[in-house]
Design a protein around this motif. Structure first.
Motif, short mmCIF file in Angstrom:
data_model
loop_
_atom_site.label_atom_id
_atom_site.label_comp_id
_atom_site.label_asym_id
_atom_site.label_seq_id
_atom_site.Cartn_x
_atom_site.Cartn_y
_atom_site.Cartn_z
N UNK A 154 -29.78 -1.46 -2.66
CA UNK A 154 -29.88 -0.03 -3.02
C UNK A 154 -29.07 0.76 -3.22
N UNK A 155 -27.88 0.65 -1.63
CA UNK A 155 -26.39 1.55 -1.23
C UNK A 155 -26.10 1.59 -3.31
N UNK A 156 -26.12 -0.21 -3.55
CA UNK A 156 -24.86 -0.23 -4.98
C UNK A 156 -25.48 0.49 -5.53
N UNK A 157 -26.74 0.46 -5.77
CA UNK A 157 -27.33 0.85 -7.12
C UNK A 157 -27.02 2.56 -7.25
N UNK A 158 -27.09 2.47 -6.08
CA UNK A 158 -26.37 4.92 -5.44
C UNK A 158 -24.87 4.74 -5.89
N UNK A 159 -24.22 3.41 -5.45
CA UNK A 159 -22.50 3.76 -5.88
C UNK A 159 -22.38 3.53 -7.00
N UNK A 160 -23.28 3.44 -7.71
CA UNK A 160 -22.90 2.44 -8.80
C UNK A 160 -22.74 3.53 -10.01
N UNK B 239 -16.15 -0.95 -21.36
CA UNK B 239 -16.41 -2.47 -22.12
C UNK B 239 -15.81 -3.87 -21.01
N UNK B 240 -16.22 -4.11 -20.73
CA UNK B 240 -15.44 -5.13 -19.18
C UNK B 240 -16.55 -5.75 -18.56
N UNK B 241 -16.53 -6.93 -17.81
CA UNK B 241 -17.16 -7.96 -17.59
C UNK B 241 -16.60 -7.28 -15.57
N UNK B 242 -17.63 -6.37 -14.81
CA UNK B 242 -18.56 -5.88 -14.75
C UNK B 242 -18.91 -5.00 -15.26
N UNK B 243 -19.64 -4.08 -16.30
CA UNK B 243 -19.61 -3.20 -17.30
C UNK B 243 -19.74 -2.15 -16.79
N UNK B 244 -18.78 -1.28 -14.85
CA UNK B 244 -18.93 -0.64 -14.73
C UNK B 244 -17.37 -0.27 -14.01
N UNK B 245 -16.73 1.46 -14.17
CA UNK B 245 -15.23 1.87 -12.93
C UNK B 245 -15.55 1.52 -12.23
N UNK B 246 -14.15 0.93 -11.24
CA UNK B 246 -14.65 0.88 -9.77
C UNK B 246 -14.89 2.22 -8.97
N UNK B 247 -15.04 2.19 -8.24
CA UNK B 247 -16.05 3.47 -6.52
C UNK B 247 -14.38 4.15 -6.85
N UNK B 248 -13.39 3.41 -6.52
CA UNK B 248 -11.69 3.77 -5.93
C UNK B 248 -10.36 3.10 -7.18
N UNK B 249 -9.67 4.18 -7.15
CA UNK B 249 -8.66 3.52 -7.77
C UNK B 249 -7.68 2.80 -7.03
N UNK B 250 -7.81 0.90 -7.03
CA UNK B 250 -6.97 0.36 -6.50
C UNK B 250 -5.65 0.56 -6.18
N UNK C 135 -30.82 -3.65 -20.50
CA UNK C 135 -30.37 -4.20 -21.21
C UNK C 135 -30.03 -4.20 -23.13
N UNK C 136 -30.43 -2.93 -24.04
CA UNK C 136 -30.20 -2.94 -24.50
C UNK C 136 -28.53 -1.66 -25.04
N UNK C 137 -28.71 -1.00 -24.22
CA UNK C 137 -27.36 0.00 -24.00
C UNK C 137 -26.22 -0.34 -22.87
N UNK C 138 -26.56 -1.48 -22.73
CA UNK C 138 -26.29 -2.03 -21.37
C UNK C 138 -25.09 -1.56 -20.80
N UNK D 193 -25.87 4.86 -16.54
CA UNK D 193 -26.82 5.00 -16.34
C UNK D 193 -28.19 4.86 -15.96
N UNK D 194 -27.75 3.57 -16.13
CA UNK D 194 -29.33 2.67 -15.96
C UNK D 194 -29.43 3.06 -14.18
N UNK D 195 -28.06 2.96 -13.29
CA UNK D 195 -28.66 3.06 -12.14
C UNK D 195 -28.70 4.62 -11.65
N UNK D 196 -28.46 5.55 -12.55
CA UNK D 196 -28.50 7.09 -12.46
C UNK D 196 -30.37 6.99 -12.53
N UNK D 197 -30.93 6.57 -13.55
CA UNK D 197 -32.25 6.85 -13.85
C UNK D 197 -33.23 6.04 -12.52
N UNK D 198 -32.41 5.14 -11.90
CA UNK D 198 -33.45 4.68 -10.87
C UNK D 198 -33.05 4.76 -10.03
N UNK D 199 -31.78 5.75 -10.05
CA UNK D 199 -32.06 6.58 -8.46
C UNK D 199 -32.96 7.46 -8.00
#
Lengths: 273, 301
Positions: free
Chosen positions: B34-40, B47-58, B266-269, B273-279
């Motif tokens: 759940x913490x990860x969903x919240x973070x993402x 467009x990458x694997x995984x398809x989201x930006x990191x929390x911090x710019x390392x 699954x459709x829009x990948x 946004x899916x994580x925000x909907x879940x949160x």
């Protein structure tokens, strides 16, 4: 008084008709020779024959069974420990969080559980390299997680209804807590563990949403294959699959009822529990 | 526990093992996700694997730059689709819960008032469908309600209707599907509280001249409230996030939040946004879930 019991009786009849007619219709149509749901084309086993040739469904069923056996067994082990934690371990730090983590999976919408587990697996893979691929192993972990909560609830309600004096006596006589749990508590809660295992097995065999999220390419469980087929409408082969599953469940329940009936008779038929 | 104290280190070791194993498992595979969903949910899709930006710019800057963004939540507020999905889900879950209560209460009462041997048989008949596949029971309604399904055929042959009715892929089918699959969860807690009810209270009230309706509203219903609440929560919470029933029985426009989330993923990948909907869904559910937990703890003691 008379009118009310007529009302209750008719609601019961209506309710059970509502519960069972769709299932009976499904079973009936699995023997329909016609591929069209609308016409009765005579009695036939053709959809069962078709099923035997359908590699996709057979492989999916096999994968689902494997996942269900492994996840139900692990969930029973962990769930039993969780049940003991809830009912035999007294107070400890973080107990409230623990009870919350046992209650929440019972009602949590599957889309949330599925999404959160997938994101965990992806993050773990990035950090540690494990799991290198998603598939049967990640589905199994997901299934253990939600079904161990069900096992824990069943085991803990059995422990709550059980007299603790046997365990206390054994402890007073110098039994080691582990030995007391193994030799006294576990045999007493074995029936609850068995029901828990069966429930976990059924839940795993039936799960579509969480498996869809946590599976990778190539690993399709039976519900995933069925879902992709019935999305397009009525599929006679799925009627046959449904009938086989219903048949197995009915047999299992009749067997369990017979065993319980026999056990009660052996005890002298006393008691209503 | 006295045993652990009496047996010193070895006893404590066993106690620690029993508590730690399930605790650690649930922390890792239930709470941390759940913490990860919240973070993402604060990330941007890329467009990458995984398809989201990191929390911090390392890599880029030496004082780490926070990349978190509220874009997803702002988008949820702006786009009507999500409002409609949430509100429809709440409405559908609420009405289905009421329907379950209306059918489940008299059934549970009827079972509780039956003779003991009948009681266990009827209870078993309530639980039995739960052991067969949920997915296949939803599918059974496609066979029943389809354009050339069993119900339409029956109505046509009797002559009640001239052409097939559109029953499948409607909201009514979704209500039916939810009531059908969740009614055992309503009946069981209701039965548990109705069975405990003292028949003497009922008889006494009747002897004193109360009408059956008055006995019901003043005695039976208030005393069975724990069952009503537990059953309603057991139906309402999962129904709110339901995915299978609206996708199989509902129309294309029948948006429920579970389905919107699934499609977003699954459709829009669009994972963030899916994580925000879940949160947001989780925040809606926090109150009912806490109520449910309190009920569970009440059962324990």
């Amino acid at each position: 008084m008379k009118t009310r019991s007529t009302f209750l009786l008719s609601t019961l009849c209506f309710g059970f008709a509502f519960l069972y007619i769709p299932i009976l219709v499904l079973v009936l149509y699995s023997f329909n020779d016609s591929p069209l749901a609308t016409v009765w084309g005579g009695f036939s086993f053709r959809w069962y024959d078709a099923l035997l040739d359908n590699k996709q469904i057979l492989n999916a069923a096999l994968l689902s069974l494997k996942i269900a056996v492994v996840s139900a067994t692990c969930a029973t082990a962990l769930g039993t420990l969780a049940g003991l934690t809830l009912n035999r371990m007294g107070r400890f730090r973080g107990r409230t969080v623990f009870t919350g983590m046992i209650a929440a999976p019972l009602v949590m919408p599957e889309v949330i559980t599925g999404l959160s587990l997938l994101l965990l697996f992806v993050s773990l893979q990035e950090l540690t390299g494990w799991p290198s691929a998603r598939g049967a192993n990640t589905i199994t972990i997901a299934h253990i997680t939600f079904s161990m909560a069900y096992v824990a609830v069943i085991v803990q309600s059995r422990l709550a209804s059980m007299d603790e004096s046997l365990e206390e006596a054994a402890m007073d006589l110098g039994g080691h807590p582990f030995a007391v749990t193994r030799d006294i508590t576990l045999p007493l809660i074995a029936p609850a563990m068995l029901s828990g295992w069966l429930l976990a097995f059924t839940l795993s065999l039936d799960d579509l949403v969480i498996a869809s999220f946590t599976s990778g390419a190539g690993a399709s469980t039976l519900p995933m294959v069925i879902f992709s087929k019935v999305r397009l409408g009525v599929t006679p082969e799925v009627n046959a699959v449904a009938t086989i599953i219903i048949g197995i469940v009915a047999l299992g329940v009749i067997l369990a009822a017979w065993l319980m009936f026999r056990q009660e008779r052996r005890r002298g038929g006393g008691g209503d529990s | 526990m006295t045993g652990a104290i009496r047996h010193g280190a070895a006893g404590r070791l066993w106690r620690t093992t029993v508590i730690t194993l399930p605790y650690a498992w649930l922390l890792l595979f239930f709470l941390v996700p759940f913490a990860i969903v919240f973070k993402i949910s604060f990330a941007d899709p890329i467009v990458a694997q995984p398809p989201f930006t990191p929390f911090f710019d390392w890599a880029e800057s030496s004082p780490r730059r926070l990349l978190a963004t509220f874009d997803n939540y702002l988008f949820l507020l702006e786009d009507k689709l999500y409002w409609v999905s949430y509100l429809r889900s709440i409405r559908i879950a609420f009405i289905s819960t009421l329907l379950c209560l209306l059918l489940g209460y008299p059934m549970a009462y009827g079972i509780a008032r039956a003779r003991p041997p009948w009681r266990s048989l009827l209870l078993m008949l309530v639980i039995l469908p739960f052991w067969t596949s949920f997915l296949l029971r939803v599918y059974a309604w496609i066979v029943m309600l389809g354009k050339h399904g069993v119900v339409n055929n029956a109505l046509l042959s009797v002559g009640f209707i001239d052409g097939p009715l559109q029953m499948l892929y409607t909201d009514a089918a979704v209500y039916l599907g939810i009531v059908y699959t969740y009614i055992p969860f309503m009946i069981l807690p209701l039965y548990a509280s109705l069975e405990k009810l003292d028949q003497n209270l009922h008889d006494a009230a009747m002897d004193l001249g109360a009408t059956p309706w008055k006995v019901f509203t003043d005695i039976t219903l208030p005393l069975s409230m724990p069952g009503v609440i537990a059953g309603s929560l057991l139906v309402f919470i999962p129904a709110l996030g339901e995915f299978v029933i609206p996708s199989l029985l509902g129309g294309i426009d029948s948006l429920m939040i579970g389905r919107t989330l699934y499609d977003e993923f699954f459709v829009n990948r669009d994972w963030p946004l899916a994580s925000a909907v879940a949160t947001v869904l989780l925040f809606i559910l926090i109150l009912p879930i806490m109520l449910f937990q309190r009920y569970q703890q009440g059962e324990e003691s």
